[in-house]
Motif scaffolding. Structure first.
Motif, PDB file in Angstrom:
ATOM      1  N   GLU A 196       0.832  -1.267  -0.285  1.00  0.00           N
ATOM      2  CA  GLU A 196      -0.008   0.145  -0.142  1.00  0.00           C
ATOM      3  C   GLU A 196       0.902   1.398   0.002  1.00  0.00           C
ATOM      4  OE1 GLU A 196      -3.882  -0.613   2.116  1.00  0.00           O
ATOM      5  OE2 GLU A 196      -2.551  -1.237   3.544  1.00  0.00           O
ATOM      6  N   GLY A 197       0.334   2.385  -0.411  1.00  0.00           N
ATOM      7  CA  GLY A 197       1.326   3.455  -0.573  1.00  0.00           C
ATOM      8  C   GLY A 197       1.977   3.683  -2.019  1.00  0.00           C
ATOM      9  N   ASP A 198       3.171   4.266  -2.023  1.00  0.00           N
ATOM     10  CA  ASP A 198       4.034   4.204  -3.006  1.00  0.00           C
ATOM     11  C   ASP A 198       5.558   4.620  -2.678  1.00  0.00           C
ATOM     12  OD1 ASP A 198       4.616   7.035  -2.803  1.00  0.00           O
ATOM     13  OD2 ASP A 198       2.963   7.375  -4.062  1.00  0.00           O
ATOM     14  N   ILE A 199       6.214   4.418  -3.601  1.00  0.00           N
ATOM     15  CA  ILE A 199       7.796   4.586  -3.365  1.00  0.00           C
ATOM     16  C   ILE A 199       8.581   5.343  -4.752  1.00  0.00           C
ATOM     17  CG2 ILE A 199      10.196   3.971  -3.209  1.00  0.00           C
ATOM     18  CD1 ILE A 199       9.442   1.932  -1.371  1.00  0.00           C
ATOM     19  N   MET A 200       9.093   6.590  -4.442  1.00  0.00           N
ATOM     20  CA  MET A 200       9.639   7.302  -5.532  1.00  0.00           C
ATOM     21  C   MET A 200      11.308   7.040  -5.284  1.00  0.00           C
ATOM     22  SD  MET A 200       9.423  11.201  -6.624  1.00  0.00           S
ATOM     23  CE  MET A 200      10.141  11.893  -5.028  1.00  0.00           C
ATOM     24  N   HIS A 201      11.679   6.251  -6.486  1.00  0.00           N
ATOM     25  CA  HIS A 201      13.049   5.906  -6.414  1.00  0.00           C
ATOM     26  C   HIS A 201      13.966   6.842  -7.041  1.00  0.00           C
ATOM     27  CE1 HIS A 201      16.473   2.809  -6.591  1.00  0.00           C
ATOM     28  NE2 HIS A 201      16.680   3.271  -7.932  1.00  0.00           N
ATOM     29  N   GLN A 202      15.151   7.003  -6.768  1.00  0.00           N
ATOM     30  CA  GLN A 202      15.915   7.733  -7.649  1.00  0.00           C
ATOM     31  C   GLN A 202      17.649   7.245  -7.436  1.00  0.00           C
ATOM     32  OE1 GLN A 202      15.759  12.018  -7.669  1.00  0.00           O
ATOM     33  NE2 GLN A 202      17.514  12.156  -8.859  1.00  0.00           N
ATOM     34  N   ASP A 203      18.332   6.975  -8.321  1.00  0.00           N
ATOM     35  CA  ASP A 203      19.564   6.769  -7.946  1.00  0.00           C
ATOM     36  C   ASP A 203      20.660   7.159  -8.974  1.00  0.00           C
ATOM     37  OD1 ASP A 203      20.488   4.820  -9.984  1.00  0.00           O
ATOM     38  OD2 ASP A 203      18.515   3.483  -9.227  1.00  0.00           O
ATOM     39  N   THR A 204      22.023   7.139  -8.440  1.00  0.00           N
ATOM     40  CA  THR A 204      23.069   7.723  -9.243  1.00  0.00           C
ATOM     41  C   THR A 204      23.438   6.824 -10.368  1.00  0.00           C
ATOM     42  OG1 THR A 204      24.602   6.400  -7.875  1.00  0.00           O
ATOM     43  CG2 THR A 204      24.278   8.645  -7.202  1.00  0.00           C
ATOM     44  N   GLY A 205      22.880   5.718 -10.722  1.00  0.00           N
ATOM     45  CA  GLY A 205      22.869   4.959 -12.078  1.00  0.00           C
ATOM     46  C   GLY A 205      21.871   5.459 -13.009  1.00  0.00           C
ATOM     47  N   GLY A 206      21.119   6.414 -12.672  1.00  0.00           N
ATOM     48  CA  GLY A 206      20.142   6.820 -13.759  1.00  0.00           C
ATOM     49  C   GLY A 206      18.758   6.370 -13.605  1.00  0.00           C
ATOM     50  N   GLY A 207      18.373   5.373 -12.514  1.00  0.00           N
ATOM     51  CA  GLY A 207      17.156   4.817 -12.212  1.00  0.00           C
ATOM     52  C   GLY A 207      16.177   5.791 -11.531  1.00  0.00           C
ATOM     53  N   LYS A 208      14.977   5.794 -12.001  1.00  0.00           N
ATOM     54  CA  LYS A 208      14.072   6.723 -11.364  1.00  0.00           C
ATOM     55  C   LYS A 208      12.578   6.388 -11.741  1.00  0.00           C
ATOM     56  CE  LYS A 208      13.302  11.673 -10.693  1.00  0.00           C
ATOM     57  NZ  LYS A 208      13.633  13.217 -11.076  1.00  0.00           N
ATOM     58  N   SER A 209      11.918   6.261 -10.508  1.00  0.00           N
ATOM     59  CA  SER A 209      10.432   5.917 -10.731  1.00  0.00           C
ATOM     60  C   SER A 209       9.455   5.863  -9.698  1.00  0.00           C
ATOM     61  CB  SER A 209      10.398   4.329 -11.200  1.00  0.00           C
ATOM     62  OG  SER A 209      10.620   3.297 -10.064  1.00  0.00           O
ATOM     63  N   VAL A 210       8.323   5.945  -9.883  1.00  0.00           N
ATOM     64  CA  VAL A 210       7.262   5.985  -8.736  1.00  0.00           C
ATOM     65  C   VAL A 210       6.258   4.623  -8.893  1.00  0.00           C
ATOM     66  CG1 VAL A 210       5.186   6.988  -7.399  1.00  0.00           C
ATOM     67  CG2 VAL A 210       7.019   8.596  -8.495  1.00  0.00           C
ATOM     68  N   ILE A 211       6.638   3.760  -8.020  1.00  0.00           N
ATOM     69  CA  ILE A 211       5.760   2.416  -7.995  1.00  0.00           C
ATOM     70  C   ILE A 211       4.890   2.464  -6.910  1.00  0.00           C
ATOM     71  CG2 ILE A 211       6.183  -0.049  -7.793  1.00  0.00           C
ATOM     72  CD1 ILE A 211       7.745   1.090 -10.102  1.00  0.00           C
ATOM     73  N   GLU A 212       3.569   2.080  -7.382  1.00  0.00           N
ATOM     74  CA  GLU A 212       2.545   2.245  -6.557  1.00  0.00           C
ATOM     75  C   GLU A 212       2.097   0.773  -6.141  1.00  0.00           C
ATOM     76  OE1 GLU A 212      -0.339   4.242  -9.241  1.00  0.00           O
ATOM     77  OE2 GLU A 212       0.646   6.135  -8.892  1.00  0.00           O
ATOM     78  N   ALA A 213       1.074   0.525  -5.368  1.00  0.00           N
ATOM     79  CA  ALA A 213       0.471  -0.509  -4.550  1.00  0.00           C
ATOM     80  C   ALA A 213       0.510  -1.773  -5.663  1.00  0.00           C
ATOM     81  CB  ALA A 213      -0.778  -0.354  -4.036  1.00  0.00           C
ATOM     82  N   GLY A 214       0.978  -2.819  -5.244  1.00  0.00           N
ATOM     83  CA  GLY A 214       1.087  -3.937  -5.849  1.00  0.00           C
ATOM     84  C   GLY A 214       2.444  -4.230  -6.728  1.00  0.00           C
ATOM     85  N   GLY A 215       3.024  -3.089  -6.783  1.00  0.00           N
ATOM     86  CA  GLY A 215       4.407  -3.246  -7.758  1.00  0.00           C
ATOM     87  C   GLY A 215       5.414  -3.615  -6.832  1.00  0.00           C
ATOM     88  N   ILE A 216       6.694  -3.740  -7.397  1.00  0.00           N
ATOM     89  CA  ILE A 216       7.916  -3.871  -6.750  1.00  0.00           C
ATOM     90  C   ILE A 216       9.168  -3.226  -7.457  1.00  0.00           C
ATOM     91  CG2 ILE A 216       7.052  -6.377  -6.374  1.00  0.00           C
ATOM     92  CD1 ILE A 216      10.011  -6.063  -8.984  1.00  0.00           C
ATOM     93  N   GLN A 217      10.153  -3.166  -6.600  1.00  0.00           N
ATOM     94  CA  GLN A 217      11.320  -2.660  -7.236  1.00  0.00           C
ATOM     95  C   GLN A 217      12.718  -3.490  -6.933  1.00  0.00           C
ATOM     96  OE1 GLN A 217      11.607   0.668  -4.537  1.00  0.00           O
ATOM     97  NE2 GLN A 217      10.715   2.239  -5.921  1.00  0.00           N
ATOM     98  N   TRP A 218      13.289  -3.650  -7.979  1.00  0.00           N
ATOM     99  CA  TRP A 218      14.473  -4.764  -7.850  1.00  0.00           C
ATOM    100  C   TRP A 218      15.821  -3.972  -8.161  1.00  0.00           C
ATOM    101  CZ3 TRP A 218      14.169 -10.444  -7.429  1.00  0.00           C
ATOM    102  CH2 TRP A 218      15.449 -11.106  -7.027  1.00  0.00           C
ATOM    103  N   MET A 219      16.759  -3.870  -7.147  1.00  0.00           N
ATOM    104  CA  MET A 219      17.862  -3.015  -7.295  1.00  0.00           C
ATOM    105  C   MET A 219      18.981  -3.938  -6.931  1.00  0.00           C
ATOM    106  SD  MET A 219      19.251   0.413  -5.716  1.00  0.00           S
ATOM    107  CE  MET A 219      19.929  -0.186  -4.218  1.00  0.00           C
ATOM    108  N   THR A 220      19.989  -4.016  -8.085  1.00  0.00           N
ATOM    109  CA  THR A 220      21.298  -4.590  -7.817  1.00  0.00           C
ATOM    110  C   THR A 220      22.337  -3.349  -7.579  1.00  0.00           C
ATOM    111  OG1 THR A 220      20.567  -6.193  -9.484  1.00  0.00           O
ATOM    112  CG2 THR A 220      22.922  -6.099  -9.017  1.00  0.00           C
ATOM    113  N   ALA A 221      22.895  -3.369  -6.126  1.00  0.00           N
ATOM    114  CA  ALA A 221      23.835  -2.351  -5.846  1.00  0.00           C
ATOM    115  C   ALA A 221      25.101  -2.657  -6.591  1.00  0.00           C
ATOM    116  CB  ALA A 221      23.898  -2.263  -4.273  1.00  0.00           C
ATOM    117  N   GLY A 222      25.518  -3.914  -6.579  1.00  0.00           N
ATOM    118  CA  GLY A 222      26.615  -4.361  -7.186  1.00  0.00           C
ATOM    119  C   GLY A 222      27.958  -3.576  -6.805  1.00  0.00           C
ATOM    120  N   ARG A 223      28.634  -2.903  -7.536  1.00  0.00           N
ATOM    121  CA  ARG A 223      30.082  -2.299  -7.092  1.00  0.00           C
ATOM    122  C   ARG A 223      29.718  -1.041  -6.460  1.00  0.00           C
ATOM    123  NH1 ARG A 223      30.493   2.000 -10.651  1.00  0.00           N
ATOM    124  NH2 ARG A 223      29.835   2.008 -12.392  1.00  0.00           N
ATOM    125  N   GLY A 224      28.522  -0.491  -6.450  1.00  0.00           N
ATOM    126  CA  GLY A 224      28.009   0.736  -5.560  1.00  0.00           C
ATOM    127  C   GLY A 224      27.184   1.652  -6.518  1.00  0.00           C
TER     128      GLY A 224
END
Length: 284
Positions: free
Chosen positions: A71-99
């Motif tokens: 429920e709710g949402d998440i606004m994601h942003q990262d230094t690799g260029g990823g950016k999105s707002v994911i809403e209820a029922g969605g997912i985010q998968w992030m591979t941090a890897g080297r950083g």
């Protein structure tokens, strides 16, 4: 059926005014290789004109994150260029890897309007050979996640990575981690098989279930032995589960804050690289 080694109750670990229960790690269990960490945020209701989630810019290296937005949402942003707002029922998968550096906050709309929020974030270790891979981010809304229906509609399996029967999840895991979220109506049941050598991740988000003859209610992490392959689950009440499995790496795990590596020296190197800007520079 697989025997259950032990059940663990998630501990209350609020982050400011954000209701949070931590299922991994706790004083009773460190991790279930390669599943390292689970924070269960909410459920709670935010009033209008709130500050939203508190997870501003911070670095990561050496592992992956999977975030379930119930429920709710998440606004994601990262230094690799990823950016999105994911809403209820969605997912985010992030591979941090080297950083990289990322932020996970609520959308402007959620902060203005408020509403219910429940979010779970699970960390997977990366094996040594993948610790320093290029970072990657995938955000998927609910309609991009395939669902398998069982037991005449009483069980709905949302397939994120790996497969459930013939249905493949949209995420291809570097190390063959299979992950689902499962919605169950009271009385619904399913049986699945997981090769005995693979470790199972099983967390009851909501409700109450009977799993391999034992009961587990909300906020409970179930640890299985590696002695058989069958898992049978029946919902005693309407329930939501996180269910997955993976081959254990059997490698040293050295973690410090936002970094998970195989040695203390690699942790020191991660801090140096972060301070030197090698994980990117936050521009917000």
């Amino acid at each position: 059926m697989r025997n259950i080694k032990r059940k663990y109750k998630a501990v209350n670990a609020p982050v400011g005014d954000l209701v949070t229960y931590r299922a991994l790690p706790t004083r009773e269990i460190e991790y279930i290789d390669p599943f390292l960490f689970l924070n269960h945020h909410g459920p709670q209701t935010y009033k209008p004109n709130n500050n939203g989630l508190p997870f501003g810019p911070h670095p990561h290296r050496g592992f992956e994150t999977l975030t379930f937005i119930l429920e709710g949402d998440i606004m994601h942003q990262d230094t690799g260029g990823g950016k999105s707002v994911i809403e209820a029922g969605g997912i985010q998968w992030m591979t941090a890897g080297r950083g990289l550096i990322h932020a996970e906050i609520s959308s402007d709309r959620f902060k203005q309007e408020g509403g219910p929020l429940e979010i779970l974030q699970l960390w997977f270790n990366l094996p040594a050979k993948y610790k320093m891979v290029e970072p990657k981010y995938i955000g998927l809304q609910k309609d991009k996640i395939p669902t398998v229906t069982e037991d005449e509609g009483k069980v709905k399996v949302n397939v994120v990575s790996g497969n459930w029967g013939d249905v493949e999840g949209p995420i291809t895991s570097l190390s063959d981690i299979h992950m689902t979220s499962i919605d169950m109506k009271a009385g619904g049941a399913f049986t699945t098989k997981v090769t005995a050598e693979r470790n199972i991740f099983f967390y009851v988000v909501r409700g109450e279930v009977k799993v391999n003859g034992d009961t587990a209610d909300k906020l409970t992490l179930v640890e299985f032995a590696n002695d058989s392959d069958e898992v049978t689950v029946e919902a005693l009440k309407d329930a939501v589960l996180l269910f997955g499995h993976a081959q254990p790496y059997n490698e040293p795990v050295v973690s410090h804050g936002p970094f998970v590596m195989n040695s203390e020296e690699e942790i020191r190197e991660a801090f140096r690289d972060y301070q030197l800007g090698k994980m990117g520079t936050w521009e917000g």
